[in-house]
Structure formats: structure tokens, C-alpha cells
Write a protein that holds these residues in place. Sequence first.
Motif, short mmCIF file in Angstrom:
data_model
loop_
_atom_site.label_atom_id
_atom_site.label_comp_id
_atom_site.label_asym_id
_atom_site.label_seq_id
_atom_site.Cartn_x
_atom_site.Cartn_y
_atom_site.Cartn_z
N ASP A 93 34.20 36.03 42.57
CA ASP A 93 33.90 37.21 43.38
C ASP A 93 32.73 38.05 42.90
OD1 ASP A 93 36.07 36.45 44.90
OD2 ASP A 93 37.46 37.85 43.94
N ASP A 94 32.29 37.87 41.68
CA ASP A 94 31.19 38.67 41.14
C ASP A 94 29.87 37.94 41.40
OD1 ASP A 94 29.37 40.14 39.70
OD2 ASP A 94 30.61 40.32 37.91
N ASP A 95 29.06 38.49 42.29
CA ASP A 95 27.80 37.84 42.65
C ASP A 95 26.82 37.79 41.48
OD1 ASP A 95 28.63 37.34 45.22
OD2 ASP A 95 27.75 39.19 46.05
N ALA A 96 27.01 38.65 40.48
CA ALA A 96 26.11 38.63 39.32
C ALA A 96 26.37 37.42 38.43
CB ALA A 96 26.27 39.92 38.52
N ILE A 97 27.54 36.83 38.56
CA ILE A 97 27.87 35.63 37.78
C ILE A 97 27.46 34.39 38.57
CG2 ILE A 97 29.74 34.25 36.79
CD1 ILE A 97 31.25 36.88 36.31
N ARG A 98 26.65 33.55 37.97
CA ARG A 98 26.17 32.35 38.64
C ARG A 98 26.80 31.07 38.12
NH1 ARG A 98 19.65 33.26 39.61
NH2 ARG A 98 19.82 35.32 40.60
N VAL A 99 27.26 31.10 36.87
CA VAL A 99 27.80 29.92 36.21
C VAL A 99 28.92 30.36 35.29
CG1 VAL A 99 27.27 27.90 34.77
CG2 VAL A 99 25.47 28.93 36.17
N ALA A 100 29.92 29.48 35.09
CA ALA A 100 30.97 29.74 34.11
C ALA A 100 31.03 28.60 33.10
CB ALA A 100 32.32 29.90 34.80
#
Length: 257
Positions: A42-49
Motif C-alpha cells: 500500500d505504500d507507493d514510496a516502497i518499490r521493492v521488498a
Amino acid sequence: MSIDFHDQDGVALITINRPEKSNALDHEHYEALSEAWRRVRDDDAIRVAVITGAGERSFCAGADLKSFVGAPPSLAALMHTQQGQLLNRGLEVWKPVVAAVNGHCLGGGMTLLLATDLRVCVPTATFGLTEVRRGVFPANGGTQRVAQQLPHAIAMEMLLLGDAFDADAASRWGLVNRVVPREELLPAAMAYARRLAANAPLAVQAAKELALRSRDADLATGLRMEQLFLRLLQDSQDVAEGTRAFAERRAPRFEGQ
């Protein structure tokens, strides 16, 4: 004893931090892990985990059997199909996920691995779907993804015998991308993550979604979905930025818009 979550520069690092229990997951840790995956989604600032385990012994040993044996969920709870969703239980996370396997990857740890996209492990890592040796079978996608990702005979051997296998076999079967020395594990996983985060996020997520949905769609449907997704992206700011960057011979600065 927790699920640690750190994010920086578009990369979220999730660590299963229960080394004293081989990073096995009880109800509390499953819920915390579910929340971590929802945050990535849900966090658009996160692109990869990036997902890994604490310590040097275990990536994840799966479910903590002591907390589940003799305590099956109620029939009512069985109907709550969207409750406590996990990456391997059906939560749709189209952002790429990198696994850094630092040790034993067994049972539910293995089904978690099968739900990731890029995988790095240490030479001493061990893998296995061992549930049949405990009277159950690998749920949370274990019976589904292993047959999709590995040759039939190998998948059936893993599912029905429950034997563990080493990093060499995992590499030979294409289960992992790289086997690296322990001191290079997290740097290698983070290097993958940074490269993924530098690409156009909408395009990366569309490519992942289309690839995964192709398993359940006929070719004509898949080709049509490609056309529709591509048409949507052609109007994006990222496509315009990519075109400008190519013309100006510089690295693009994608915003995910």
C-alpha cells in the motif's frame, strides 16, 4: 522477537526476527508479517521488498507447530478468506520481492520463498517442504507454486517425500538465482533491490502481474491484457521521462506516475 521492518530509498527490508525458534512463525508473528506485506503493497514510496531471517541458522522454519497443533481454526474463521493475508497465502503484491536465504528454509519458509521473485542464498542453506513428515501438507501455496515453478518429478519428490535438499540442488533446479558467501548475502539481495527500484515502478509491477496471471489465463487473454496495460502506461509520466532520458543520454528518474 518480532518482524522487523526498515525502508529506505524505496526498498523495504523485512526480517523475521525470532532466531531462538529458528524464525518459526506463531500466530503473533504471522499477523505481524501480514501487516508488513500490506505495508509494502500500500505504500507507493516502497518499490521493492527484501525478506530475510535473523541470525545465521534459519531463514524461516515455517509454522511454530506447538502453537498450531491441537488448535485448528473454527469453521467460521475458515470463511474469513481475506483475513491475515500473507504473500504466499494470496495477498496480491505486484512490487518485486527478493529473498535472502540465510539458513534453513523449510515448510512455511519454503512456501514463502516460492512466493518471492528473486532469490539469493548462502552455500549452507537447506530447503524442503517437510510437512508430510508431520501429518499435514504444505499449504499457503506450497502444493500450487512448487508444481508451477519446478519440473513435475522434482516437485512431486519434494511434496511427497518431504526430504530436505541443499543450495547446490536449489541452484541446479533454478529455485534460486545465486548462491553467495554469507558475508555477501544481504549486499547481493540489496543490489538486486536497488536495481529493481531504479526501474519504472509501474512497468515493473505490470510486468510481474501479467507474468503471474498468465498461469491462469489462456494466451489470447494474456496477449489482450498486455495490450491494455501497455496502452495505459503509454500515457504515464514515466514513459515520457524514459524517452527524455534516452534522448539526453542520462539515467531516468522515475516517479511511478
